[in-house]
Design an enzyme around this catalytic site. Structure first.
Site, PDB file in Angstrom:
ATOM      1  N   GLU A   1      35.481  44.820  37.008  1.00  0.00           N
ATOM      2  CA  GLU A   1      36.034  44.259  38.244  1.00  0.00           C
ATOM      3  C   GLU A   1      37.086  45.169  38.862  1.00  0.00           C
ATOM      4  O   GLU A   1      37.731  44.807  39.827  1.00  0.00           O
ATOM      5  CB  GLU A   1      36.546  42.829  38.035  1.00  0.00           C
TER       6      GLU A   1
ATOM      7  N   HIS B   1      40.555  30.554  43.540  1.00  0.00           N
ATOM      8  CA  HIS B   1      40.100  29.735  42.414  1.00  0.00           C
ATOM      9  C   HIS B   1      39.949  28.260  42.733  1.00  0.00           C
ATOM     10  O   HIS B   1      39.106  27.575  42.159  1.00  0.00           O
ATOM     11  CB  HIS B   1      40.993  29.980  41.196  1.00  0.00           C
TER      12      HIS B   1
ATOM     13  N   ASP C   1      36.794  40.073  42.146  1.00  0.00           N
ATOM     14  CA  ASP C   1      37.861  41.065  42.121  1.00  0.00           C
ATOM     15  C   ASP C   1      37.356  42.439  42.535  1.00  0.00           C
ATOM     16  O   ASP C   1      38.029  43.146  43.271  1.00  0.00           O
ATOM     17  CB  ASP C   1      38.475  41.132  40.712  1.00  0.00           C
TER      18      ASP C   1
ATOM     19  N   CYS D   1      28.981  37.734  37.436  1.00  0.00           N
ATOM     20  CA  CYS D   1      29.520  36.382  37.283  1.00  0.00           C
ATOM     21  C   CYS D   1      30.484  36.011  38.407  1.00  0.00           C
ATOM     22  O   CYS D   1      31.044  34.925  38.405  1.00  0.00           O
ATOM     23  CB  CYS D   1      30.173  36.201  35.918  1.00  0.00           C
TER      24      CYS D   1
HETATM   25  C1  PEP Z   1      35.542  37.819  39.309  1.00  0.00           C
HETATM   26  O1  PEP Z   1      36.564  38.458  39.570  1.00  0.00           O
HETATM   27  O2  PEP Z   1      34.453  37.976  39.908  1.00  0.00           O
HETATM   28  C2  PEP Z   1      35.562  36.800  38.263  1.00  0.00           C
HETATM   29  C3  PEP Z   1      34.463  36.197  37.861  1.00  0.00           C
HETATM   30  O3  PEP Z   1      36.782  36.477  37.740  1.00  0.00           O
HETATM   31  P1  PEP Z   1      37.853  35.521  38.473  1.00  0.00           P
HETATM   32  O4  PEP Z   1      37.202  34.954  39.711  1.00  0.00           O
HETATM   33  O5  PEP Z   1      38.209  34.479  37.497  1.00  0.00           O
HETATM   34  O6  PEP Z   1      38.943  36.474  38.783  1.00  0.00           O
HETATM   35 MG    MG Z   2      38.194  38.408  38.183  1.00  0.00          MG
END
Ligand code: PEP
Ligand code: MG
Length: 592
Positions: A443, A198, A467, A514
């Protein structure tokens, strides 16, 4: 280290966020608090003891406040950990021993308290008993809090620096990121981490170059060292020579002119060369990102990660605080669709105040108590967030989506709680959208392979590839040792996406992506050809993807997807995708 510390040295890591930056290093170590040691005149001892007593009272109050919040939000059982913390602060032996240490050594009270607390921690740690080890960890937590109070610092203050710096850290947690003085960060370098951690996602969204997974950058780089970071190729150069600086200066200029060309597409429609519309929306973490979204011409917000407000604060934000936060994003979007994702705490996003869920150590946090799993257990907290989102929906166009759904039971339960939240608002007479579209993030493989069932209970899917790939490949998204196994172009990933799309289309559901795969132009043609309707992208990278979309003919993406689906290895597919992209951008970039 080299013999001549000023000699130019190159380190190679994982390119995580594009761009080139140059500047002095700020080396951030998660060290224990820097507690000063100095001697005190005997006639000042009483003053020291007074400071200590006041700090004890203030810290007790702080813990009491957190206890109440946790009890309200998570429940009485979770709040009880703070009773143990209070007991530490009331422990007469610990207090008396600290005062005795002051009288015996003449050192300042924080130094004395730290020394005594450390003796207790070492003692409890040395006993082979889980209960007593827990006690060591309670003392550690409380001691940190009390020392912060004594030193006059807020617990976990902003990480600030007076000049622009290249930020170098062993690792950087989302809560560190939330507290970073982002305006002053020129680039990000970490020993650990992968392409989808993140902190890296944040760096990309701010347009800050990043190189991660360098293993020993914090050993190799000293504070203040002159450093170049090349986020395109994953290279870090320490003490660059004049020649290297010149080369990178030219590279920066060249890249800038390419970026300027991409930017020309911002006001243009997002459609293929043969006129087929393709939705490009943006990922945001807070209202502060809205400006970037608007500047980069996103059609809407395809993912609003709501963890930011939780990670920043020292406690759980109230419904009202959340509502204000979400409303600012919805209003900032000026009538465009905002997809608000419910809370995805856990994994690498743990609360800095270390309360409730996250005082429990998890061996596998990414496969643990996170996101919807947490929300379905702490339903009061979840409903509070749902009400805040529903109230924000009265100010614009809003969709909601749930992260980490693993199967139909969770989706149905989340929908029931959403209905409860709506009824709460009805009773209170608060405005909210009555027909808010509900989506499921896909995911987890079990969700992907039951999308035919899930499709009956929601109105869109959004694929969280960050994920999904880690679970499909059993490759932790943060672990640089196995980063080579984290392969978005693996045949299993392609087949899974195809399955999701096929199931969605049978019920006319739209599918977006996403995860970070959506922001990488290497995959744009492939995802279009696999039937994806929308890509939600890091705002700063949106113009590049749009530029590419505008050069593509839709039929070519179908052919590309078909060809890739017939291939056996991630490497072959990657080469094919690379050629597809190069062919379309050949006038713009040289690919030497
Ligand atoms: C993902 O897992 O692709 C996602 C968009 O969620 P995060 O990166 O916040 O886990
Ligand atoms: Mg995710």
């Amino acid at each position: 280290m080299s013999e001549n510390p000023q000699e130019e040295r190159t380190l190679t890591g994982i390119p995580a966020s594009p761009g080139v930056a140059h500047g002095p290093a700020f080396v951030f170590l998660h060290s224990e608090l820097d507690v000063p040691a100095y001697t005190i005149e005997t006639d000042q001892f009483d003053h020291e003891i007074d400071r200590f007593e006041k700090a004890l009272i203030a810290t007790r109050k702080e813990i009491q406040k957190i206890r109440v919040e946790i009890a309200d939000n998570l429940g009485e059982a979770e709040a009880q950990i703070f009773d143990a913390h209070q007991l530490v602060l009331e422990d007469k032996a610990l207090i008396d021993e600290t005062i005795r240490e002051l009288r015996d050594t003449g050192f300042n009270i924080e130094h004395c308290f730290q020394a005594v607390a450390q003796r207790y921690i070492d003692f409890f740690d040395s006993i082979d008993d889980d209960y007593l080890k827990e006690r060591a960890s309670d003392i550690r937590d409380v001691a940190r809090r009390l020392l912060h109070t004594l030193l006059g610092q807020a617990f976990d203050t902003m990480i600030t620096f007076s000049e622009d710096r290249i930020f170098v850290a062993e690792d950087i947690t989302p809560s560190d990121t939330a507290n970073l003085d982002q305006g002053r960060v020129l680039g990000l370098i970490t020993d650990k981490g992968g392409h989808t951690s993140h902190s890296v996602i944040m760096a990309r969204s701010l347009g800050i170059p990043a190189v991660v997974g360098l293993h020993d950058a914090t050993d190799q780089i000293d504070p203040g060292d002159d450093v170049i970071i090349d986020g395109y190729d994953g290279i870090v150069i320490i003490h660059p020579t004049a020649e290297t600086l010149f080369k990178y200066g030219k590279l920066k200029d060249k890249r800038k002119s390419i970026v300027d060309t991409f930017s020309k597409t911002i006001p243009l429609p997002s459609q293929t060369a043969d006129g087929r519309e393709f939705i490009l929306s943006a990922n945001v973490e807070s209202a502060q990102d809205i400006d970037l979204v608007n500047r980069n011409g996103a059609r809407g917000i395809g993912l609003f990660r709501t963890e930011g407000i939780f990670l920043k604060s020292n406690s759980f934000p109230s419904e009202e605080e959340q509502y204000q936060d979400y409303r600012a994003v919805v209003e900032g979007a000026q009538g465009r669709m905002v997809t608000i994702r419910t809370l995805d705490l856990g994994g690498d996003k743990s609360l800095k105040h270390g309360v409730g869920i996250h005082h429990i150590h998890e061996e596998n946090p990414f496969m643990g108590f996170r996101a919807i799993r947490f929300c379905l257990q702490y339903t009061n907290l979840f409903k509070e967030q749902l009400r805040a989102i529903l109230r924000a929906s009265a100010h614009g166009r809003v969709r909601i989506m749930y992260p980490m759904i693993s199967g139909i039971e969770e989706l149905k339960r989340a929908n029931e709680l959403l209905e409860d939240a709506k009824q709460d608002l009805e009773k209170r007479g608060e405005a909210h959208s009555k027909d808010l579209p509900v989506g499921t993030m896909i995911e987890i493989p079990s969700a992907a392979y039951t999308t035919d069932i899930l499709a009956e209970h929601c109105s869109f899917f959004s694929i969280g590839t960050n994920d999904l790939i880690q679970y499909l490949m059993a490759a932790d998204r943060l672990n640089d040792q196995i980063a080579h196994l984290y392969q978005p172009s693996h045949p299993a990933v392609l087949r899974t996406i195809r399955t999701i799309v096929d199931n969605a289309k049978k019920r006319n559901l739209n599918v977006s992506v996403c995860g970070e795969m959506a922001s990488d132009p290497l995959y744009t043609g492939l995802l279009m050809g696999l039937g994806i309707d929308e890509l939600s992208i890091t705002p700063a990278l949106l113009p590049e993807v749009k530029y590419l979309v505008r050069t593509i003919h839709f039929d070519d993406t179908l052919a590309l997807a078909k060809k890739a689906m017939d291939m056996d290895t991630a490497a072959e597919i990657r080469t094919e995708l690379n050629n597809f992209r190069k062919e379309r951008l050949k006038d713009l970039m040289d690919w030497e």
